[in-house]
Scaffold this motif. Structure first.
Motif, short mmCIF file in Angstrom:
data_model
loop_
_atom_site.label_atom_id
_atom_site.label_comp_id
_atom_site.label_asym_id
_atom_site.label_seq_id
_atom_site.Cartn_x
_atom_site.Cartn_y
_atom_site.Cartn_z
N SER A 1 0.86 -1.19 0.00
CA SER A 1 0.00 0.00 0.00
C SER A 1 0.89 1.24 0.00
CB SER A 1 -0.93 0.01 1.21
OG SER A 1 -0.18 0.02 2.42
N ARG A 2 0.30 2.37 -0.27
CA ARG A 2 1.07 3.60 -0.28
C ARG A 2 0.26 4.73 0.32
NH1 ARG A 2 2.78 4.66 -6.23
NH2 ARG A 2 3.64 6.58 -5.36
N ASP A 3 0.95 5.68 0.88
CA ASP A 3 0.33 6.89 1.42
C ASP A 3 1.10 8.05 0.81
OD1 ASP A 3 -0.48 9.11 2.88
OD2 ASP A 3 -0.67 7.99 4.74
N ASN A 4 0.55 8.64 -0.23
CA ASN A 4 1.27 9.69 -0.94
C ASN A 4 1.48 10.93 -0.06
OD1 ASN A 4 1.53 8.18 -3.31
ND2 ASN A 4 -0.47 8.86 -4.05
N ALA A 5 0.56 11.18 0.83
CA ALA A 5 0.72 12.34 1.72
C ALA A 5 1.95 12.18 2.62
CB ALA A 5 -0.54 12.53 2.57
N LYS A 6 2.26 10.94 2.95
CA LYS A 6 3.44 10.66 3.78
C LYS A 6 4.63 10.20 2.94
CE LYS A 6 0.75 9.41 7.88
NZ LYS A 6 0.46 8.36 8.90
N THR A 7 4.50 10.25 1.64
CA THR A 7 5.52 9.78 0.68
C THR A 7 6.11 8.45 1.14
OG1 THR A 7 7.31 11.07 1.72
CG2 THR A 7 6.09 12.12 -0.08
N SER A 8 5.22 7.52 1.41
CA SER A 8 5.65 6.22 1.94
C SER A 8 4.91 5.08 1.26
CB SER A 8 5.40 6.15 3.45
OG SER A 8 6.24 7.05 4.15
N VAL A 9 5.57 3.96 1.23
CA VAL A 9 4.96 2.73 0.76
C VAL A 9 5.18 1.69 1.85
CG1 VAL A 9 7.04 1.97 -0.48
CG2 VAL A 9 4.79 1.12 -1.17
N TYR A 10 4.22 0.77 1.96
CA TYR A 10 4.24 -0.20 3.03
C TYR A 10 4.11 -1.62 2.47
CZ TYR A 10 3.00 4.13 5.39
OH TYR A 10 2.98 5.43 5.83
N LEU A 11 4.59 -2.57 3.25
CA LEU A 11 4.41 -3.98 2.90
C LEU A 11 3.98 -4.71 4.17
CD1 LEU A 11 4.66 -5.99 0.54
CD2 LEU A 11 6.89 -6.62 1.48
N GLN A 12 2.70 -5.05 4.22
CA GLN A 12 2.19 -5.84 5.33
C GLN A 12 2.43 -7.31 5.01
OE1 GLN A 12 0.76 -4.92 8.33
NE2 GLN A 12 0.84 -7.11 8.80
#
Length: 130
Positions: free
Chosen positions: A75-86
């Motif tokens: 998933s990604r959160d563009n506002a936080k300029t981050s991508v995640y891997l659960q």
């Protein structure tokens, strides 16, 4: 130039979960906004090549390797300029160094290829014990 920093790795028992994060920062010369980058997660086990395991494009479309499909979620959160891997239901075969990567162009069907990506993080280690 985009700088990527992974975090969230560690040691976990088989069947456990971890959530990896990848924070991006751009220098003053970057001309592309973060939300235009396609992002990928790769992993590399000892004595093996780097494997593309998940990717998410700028529209939020996702892709997964068969080895992690149904267990991992990108998933990604563009506002936080981050991508995640659960990562759920981890097993010993998931033990590897995990890297995030950014592509400045749409990766299309080549999301799992290393040379698709322009920027890489330093990696975070995931160790799963049985």
């Amino acid at each position: 130039q985009v700088h990527l920093v992974e975090s969230g790795g560690g040691s976990v028992q088989s069947g456990g979960s971890l959530r990896l994060s990848c924070a991006a920062s751009e220098d003053a010369y970057s001309s592309l906004p973060y939300n235009s980058y396609d992002m990928g997660w790769f992993r590399q086990a000892p004595n093996e090549g780097r494997e593309g395991i998940a990717a998410i494009d700028s529209d939020g479309n996702t892709a997964y390797a068969d080895s992690v499909k149904g267990r991992f979620t990108i998933s990604r959160d563009n506002a936080k300029t981050s991508v995640y891997l659960q990562m759920n239901s981890l097993n010993a075969e998931d033990t590897a160094m995990y890297y995030c990567a950014a592509s400045t162009v749409w990766y299309g069907g080549h999301w799992s290829l290393e040379n698709t990506y322009d920027y890489w993080g330093q990696g975070t280690q995931v160790t799963v014990s049985s």
